[in-house]
Design a protein around this motif. Structure first.
Motif, PDB file in Angstrom:
ATOM      1  N   VAL A  41       0.795  -1.241   0.000  1.00 45.88           N
ATOM      2  CA  VAL A  41       0.000   0.000   0.000  1.00 45.88           C
ATOM      3  C   VAL A  41       0.822   1.282   0.000  1.00 45.88           C
ATOM      4  O   VAL A  41       0.262   2.363  -0.108  1.00 45.88           O
ATOM      5  CB  VAL A  41      -0.987   0.026   1.200  1.00 45.88           C
ATOM      6  CG1 VAL A  41      -1.946  -1.157   1.137  1.00 45.88           C
ATOM      7  CG2 VAL A  41      -0.264   0.056   2.546  1.00 45.88           C
ATOM      8  N   VAL A  42       2.157   1.169   0.128  1.00 39.29           N
ATOM      9  CA  VAL A  42       2.955   2.400   0.230  1.00 39.29           C
ATOM     10  C   VAL A  42       3.601   2.761  -1.105  1.00 39.29           C
ATOM     11  O   VAL A  42       3.525   2.012  -2.079  1.00 39.29           O
ATOM     12  CB  VAL A  42       4.045   2.292   1.350  1.00 39.29           C
ATOM     13  CG1 VAL A  42       3.390   2.150   2.714  1.00 39.29           C
ATOM     14  CG2 VAL A  42       5.017   1.161   1.080  1.00 39.29           C
ATOM     15  N   LYS A  48       9.911  -0.362   2.200  1.00 33.58           N
ATOM     16  CA  LYS A  48       9.163  -1.534   1.728  1.00 33.58           C
ATOM     17  C   LYS A  48       9.054  -1.529   0.201  1.00 33.58           C
ATOM     18  O   LYS A  48       9.256  -2.557  -0.446  1.00 33.58           O
ATOM     19  CB  LYS A  48       7.763  -1.544   2.367  1.00 33.58           C
ATOM     20  CG  LYS A  48       6.848  -2.622   1.849  1.00 33.58           C
ATOM     21  CD  LYS A  48       5.649  -2.880   2.764  1.00 33.58           C
ATOM     22  CE  LYS A  48       4.655  -1.762   2.886  1.00 33.58           C
ATOM     23  NZ  LYS A  48       3.525  -2.099   3.771  1.00 33.58           N
ATOM     24  N   ASP A  80      -5.908  -1.704   1.989  1.00 27.94           N
ATOM     25  CA  ASP A  80      -6.134  -2.260   3.324  1.00 27.94           C
ATOM     26  C   ASP A  80      -7.576  -2.741   3.405  1.00 27.94           C
ATOM     27  O   ASP A  80      -8.493  -2.072   2.933  1.00 27.94           O
ATOM     28  CB  ASP A  80      -5.949  -1.168   4.395  1.00 27.94           C
ATOM     29  CG  ASP A  80      -4.498  -0.806   4.596  1.00 27.94           C
ATOM     30  OD1 ASP A  80      -3.615  -1.610   4.252  1.00 27.94           O
ATOM     31  OD2 ASP A  80      -4.246   0.297   5.122  1.00 27.94           O
ATOM     32  N   ALA A  98       1.439  -4.019   7.558  1.00 25.38           N
ATOM     33  CA  ALA A  98       1.917  -3.639   8.888  1.00 25.38           C
ATOM     34  C   ALA A  98       1.375  -4.660   9.892  1.00 25.38           C
ATOM     35  O   ALA A  98       0.253  -5.163   9.722  1.00 25.38           O
ATOM     36  CB  ALA A  98       1.413  -2.237   9.229  1.00 25.38           C
ATOM     37  N   LYS A 101      -2.171  -4.448  11.122  1.00 23.64           N
ATOM     38  CA  LYS A 101      -3.296  -4.821  10.274  1.00 23.64           C
ATOM     39  C   LYS A 101      -3.642  -6.303  10.390  1.00 23.64           C
ATOM     40  O   LYS A 101      -4.738  -6.716  10.040  1.00 23.64           O
ATOM     41  CB  LYS A 101      -3.017  -4.427   8.825  1.00 23.64           C
ATOM     42  CG  LYS A 101      -2.999  -2.908   8.709  1.00 23.64           C
ATOM     43  CD  LYS A 101      -2.550  -2.382   7.383  1.00 23.64           C
ATOM     44  CE  LYS A 101      -2.335  -0.887   7.527  1.00 23.64           C
ATOM     45  NZ  LYS A 101      -1.683  -0.289   6.388  1.00 23.64           N
ATOM     46  N   ARG A 177      -6.180   9.550  12.834  1.00 22.77           N
ATOM     47  CA  ARG A 177      -6.370   8.352  12.026  1.00 22.77           C
ATOM     48  C   ARG A 177      -5.404   7.304  12.564  1.00 22.77           C
ATOM     49  O   ARG A 177      -4.233   7.603  12.829  1.00 22.77           O
ATOM     50  CB  ARG A 177      -6.055   8.631  10.562  1.00 22.77           C
ATOM     51  CG  ARG A 177      -6.094   7.366   9.673  1.00 22.77           C
ATOM     52  CD  ARG A 177      -4.736   6.659   9.593  1.00 22.77           C
ATOM     53  NE  ARG A 177      -4.840   5.380   8.912  1.00 22.77           N
ATOM     54  CZ  ARG A 177      -3.797   4.610   8.622  1.00 22.77           C
ATOM     55  NH1 ARG A 177      -2.574   4.990   8.967  1.00 22.77           N
ATOM     56  NH2 ARG A 177      -3.949   3.456   8.018  1.00 22.77           N
ATOM     57  N   MET A 179      -4.291   2.842  12.339  1.00 24.55           N
ATOM     58  CA  MET A 179      -4.461   1.557  11.662  1.00 24.55           C
ATOM     59  C   MET A 179      -5.413   0.726  12.524  1.00 24.55           C
ATOM     60  O   MET A 179      -5.666   1.067  13.680  1.00 24.55           O
ATOM     61  CB  MET A 179      -3.108   0.844  11.551  1.00 24.55           C
ATOM     62  CG  MET A 179      -2.137   1.562  10.660  1.00 24.55           C
ATOM     63  SD  MET A 179      -0.568   0.673  10.523  1.00 24.55           S
ATOM     64  CE  MET A 179       0.307   1.253  11.970  1.00 24.55           C
ATOM     65  N   PHE A 200      -4.966   2.986   4.637  1.00 28.33           N
ATOM     66  CA  PHE A 200      -3.845   3.904   4.384  1.00 28.33           C
ATOM     67  C   PHE A 200      -4.118   4.814   3.187  1.00 28.33           C
ATOM     68  O   PHE A 200      -3.821   6.009   3.227  1.00 28.33           O
ATOM     69  CB  PHE A 200      -2.585   3.066   4.145  1.00 28.33           C
ATOM     70  CG  PHE A 200      -1.328   3.872   3.994  1.00 28.33           C
ATOM     71  CD1 PHE A 200      -0.862   4.679   5.020  1.00 28.33           C
ATOM     72  CD2 PHE A 200      -0.588   3.812   2.819  1.00 28.33           C
ATOM     73  CE1 PHE A 200       0.314   5.411   4.890  1.00 28.33           C
ATOM     74  CE2 PHE A 200       0.590   4.532   2.679  1.00 28.33           C
ATOM     75  CZ  PHE A 200       1.040   5.338   3.718  1.00 28.33           C
ATOM     76  N   ASN A 217       2.602   8.298  12.021  1.00 26.03           N
ATOM     77  CA  ASN A 217       3.224   7.459  10.999  1.00 26.03           C
ATOM     78  C   ASN A 217       4.735   7.632  11.016  1.00 26.03           C
ATOM     79  O   ASN A 217       5.261   8.471  11.740  1.00 26.03           O
ATOM     80  CB  ASN A 217       2.646   7.755   9.613  1.00 26.03           C
ATOM     81  CG  ASN A 217       2.278   6.463   8.902  1.00 26.03           C
ATOM     82  OD1 ASN A 217       3.116   5.575   8.783  1.00 26.03           O
ATOM     83  ND2 ASN A 217       1.044   6.354   8.459  1.00 26.03           N
ATOM     84  N   ASN A 221       6.509   7.452   5.375  1.00 25.32           N
ATOM     85  CA  ASN A 221       5.108   7.551   4.934  1.00 25.32           C
ATOM     86  C   ASN A 221       4.608   8.998   4.966  1.00 25.32           C
ATOM     87  O   ASN A 221       3.880   9.428   4.068  1.00 25.32           O
ATOM     88  CB  ASN A 221       4.217   6.659   5.799  1.00 25.32           C
ATOM     89  CG  ASN A 221       4.355   5.187   5.415  1.00 25.32           C
ATOM     90  OD1 ASN A 221       4.751   4.869   4.290  1.00 25.32           O
ATOM     91  ND2 ASN A 221       4.054   4.297   6.333  1.00 25.32           N
ATOM     92  N   LEU A 242       6.582   0.674  13.737  1.00 32.44           N
ATOM     93  CA  LEU A 242       5.799   0.206  12.584  1.00 32.44           C
ATOM     94  C   LEU A 242       6.671  -0.734  11.743  1.00 32.44           C
ATOM     95  O   LEU A 242       7.709  -0.331  11.217  1.00 32.44           O
ATOM     96  CB  LEU A 242       5.334   1.411  11.746  1.00 32.44           C
ATOM     97  CG  LEU A 242       4.639   1.167  10.404  1.00 32.44           C
ATOM     98  CD1 LEU A 242       3.492   0.173  10.510  1.00 32.44           C
ATOM     99  CD2 LEU A 242       4.087   2.471   9.857  1.00 32.44           C
ATOM    100  N   TYR A 244       6.580  -4.670   9.263  1.00 30.81           N
ATOM    101  CA  TYR A 244       5.778  -5.445   8.318  1.00 30.81           C
ATOM    102  C   TYR A 244       6.060  -6.943   8.421  1.00 30.81           C
ATOM    103  O   TYR A 244       7.186  -7.347   8.689  1.00 30.81           O
ATOM    104  CB  TYR A 244       6.135  -5.034   6.888  1.00 30.81           C
ATOM    105  CG  TYR A 244       6.046  -3.555   6.634  1.00 30.81           C
ATOM    106  CD1 TYR A 244       4.836  -2.886   6.745  1.00 30.81           C
ATOM    107  CD2 TYR A 244       7.178  -2.817   6.279  1.00 30.81           C
ATOM    108  CE1 TYR A 244       4.749  -1.529   6.509  1.00 30.81           C
ATOM    109  CE2 TYR A 244       7.104  -1.462   6.033  1.00 30.81           C
ATOM    110  CZ  TYR A 244       5.879  -0.822   6.150  1.00 30.81           C
ATOM    111  OH  TYR A 244       5.790   0.522   5.915  1.00 30.81           O
TER     112      TYR A 244
HETATM  113  C1  LMR Z   1      -0.352   2.746   7.587  1.00 32.18           C
HETATM  114  O1  LMR Z   1      -1.449   2.247   7.287  1.00 32.18           O
HETATM  115  O2  LMR Z   1      -0.243   3.860   8.111  1.00 32.18           O
HETATM  116  C2  LMR Z   1       0.906   1.965   7.298  1.00 32.18           C
HETATM  117  O3  LMR Z   1       0.714   0.665   7.738  1.00 32.18           O
HETATM  118  C3  LMR Z   1       1.231   1.928   5.854  1.00 32.18           C
HETATM  119  C4  LMR Z   1       2.424   1.041   5.620  1.00 32.18           C
HETATM  120  O4  LMR Z   1       2.245  -0.037   5.075  1.00 32.18           O
HETATM  121  O5  LMR Z   1       3.521   1.481   5.994  1.00 32.18           O
END
Ligand code: LMR
Length: 340
Positions: A41-42, A48, A80, A98, A101, A177, A179, A200, A217, A221, A242, A244
């Motif tokens: 998603v980034v 990543k 997400d 992450a 999630k 906001r 996660m 995200f 964040n 990001n 944070l 993964y």
């Molecule tokens: C987020 O949703 O803020 C992060 O998990 C995005 C990410 O994958 O770094």
């Protein structure tokens, strides 16, 4: 794999393994190769994002084009909330969500969200590379997921639109906001703030139109998603980690010939070391870029302010202990104390 392809591939391995000149990519029939769709998603210009591309490039070279990893960044394919189903159904073969999630399915992963869980990256890596994460990986099999590696994004920072955040009271009334994680919600309610979970790829717009006025964040990001365009204040707090989980579908991985899976796993191990180094470097570089642009006011917390914030957030451990598992929370505390 057809017989012809197995023979070609073994010749390729015997004659030098990593050298793409041994087997010409043209020789690999399009219909016979293994395609791995890697969705995330980034942006590409993040640890990543770059690591996924590096993995794809190395795998192509090392298998003579027999395995093609196609990388889809920026929620281009799945966002997400959709990614896990896509992995289960076989629509994609690799993800790197992450840890937070994963927590809707596996609440124990929230231990990574605990505020101030890790005093530094080395301590986080001790946990990520140790037996505890191997146990968490085993649980992933319930959903037919296979955990392959753990990558860094880095430490999270706070951004908001109202005031510089230095102490617990400053968070009162803000709307963050987060996660999808109960720990992250609890973290903000302890500080008198509201927290809404959202995917995200919706965050930029939500900050812009005021649906939320704050977020947390990592620098990469905040920088690559332009969150700082609609946020006035950034507090460098390093209050949360944070990271993964590089995930695949267990049935898919089993279907790969073992000699090929070994190349993929060895390459991933190498890319993991590379990714974590890049994460450290990019965190510094992109912070300098944010400072240079001067669009967001940056607050550095003193050691005392950081400790006070940490103290204010301590109750989160107790509140979420049952949800995560008291034993796991205690193990994190021990790692914190000893750097295990
Ligand atoms: C987020 O949703 O803020 C992060 O998990 C995005 C990410 O994958 O770094």
């Amino acid at each position: 794999m057809t017989k012809k392809l197995i023979v070609l591939f073994l010749v390729f391995l015997l004659l030098g393994g990593c050298s793409p000149r041994v087997i010409d990519e043209q020789q690999v029939d399009k219909n016979e190769k293994i395609v791995i769709k890697f969705s995330h998603v980034v942006s590409e210009n993040t640890p990543k994002g770059l690591a996924a591309i590096r993995f794809a490039d190395l795998v192509r070279a090392r298998t003579g084009g027999y395995v093609e990893v196609q990388v889809f960044p920026d929620s281009m394919l799945y966002k997400d909330g959709e990614e896990f189903e896509a992995l289960k159904s076989g629509a994609v073969q690799m993800l790197a969500p992450a840890t937070s999630k994963l927590s809707t399915m596996f609440p124990e992963w929230q231990l990574f969200d605990l505020p101030f869980a890790f005093p530094d990256m080395t301590t986080a890596h001790t946990l990520m590379d140790g037996p505890l994460v191997q146990e968490l990986f085993t649980d992933l099999q319930e959903q037919k997921f296979l955990g392959l590696a753990m990558w860094d994004s880095g430490f999270k920072q706070f951004t908001n639109n109202t005031r510089p955040l230095r102490k617990a009271e400053d968070f009162q009334g803000l709307h963050f906001r987060v996660m999808t994680s109960q720990v992250l919600k609890a973290q903000f309610s302890e500080l008198g703030a509201q927290a809404s979970a959202m995917p995200f790829n919706d965050v930029y717009q939500a900050l812009k139109n005021g649906t939320v006025d704050a977020e947390e964040n990592t620098i990469s990001n905040i920088y690559t998603q332009n969150f700082y365009h609609s946020q006035k204040y950034l507090t460098l707090s390093n209050h949360g980690y944070l990271g993964y989980v590089v995930l695949t579908n267990a049935d898919f991985w089993k279907s790969i010939p073992p000699e090929v899976a070994k190349i993929l796993e060895d390459t991933l191990r190498e890319v993991t070391i590379w990714e974590r180094e890049r994460a450290g470097e990019m965190d510094q570089k992109q912070l300098v870029a944010l400072e240079r642009e001067g669009k967001i006011e940056i607050t550095h917390l003193s050691q005392m302010e950081r400790l006070q914030l940490q103290k204010a957030l301590n109750p989160v451990y107790e509140l979420l202990s049952k949800e995560i598992g008291p034993d796991l929370v205690n193990r994190v505390k021990k790692i914190q104390e000893k750097g295990e």
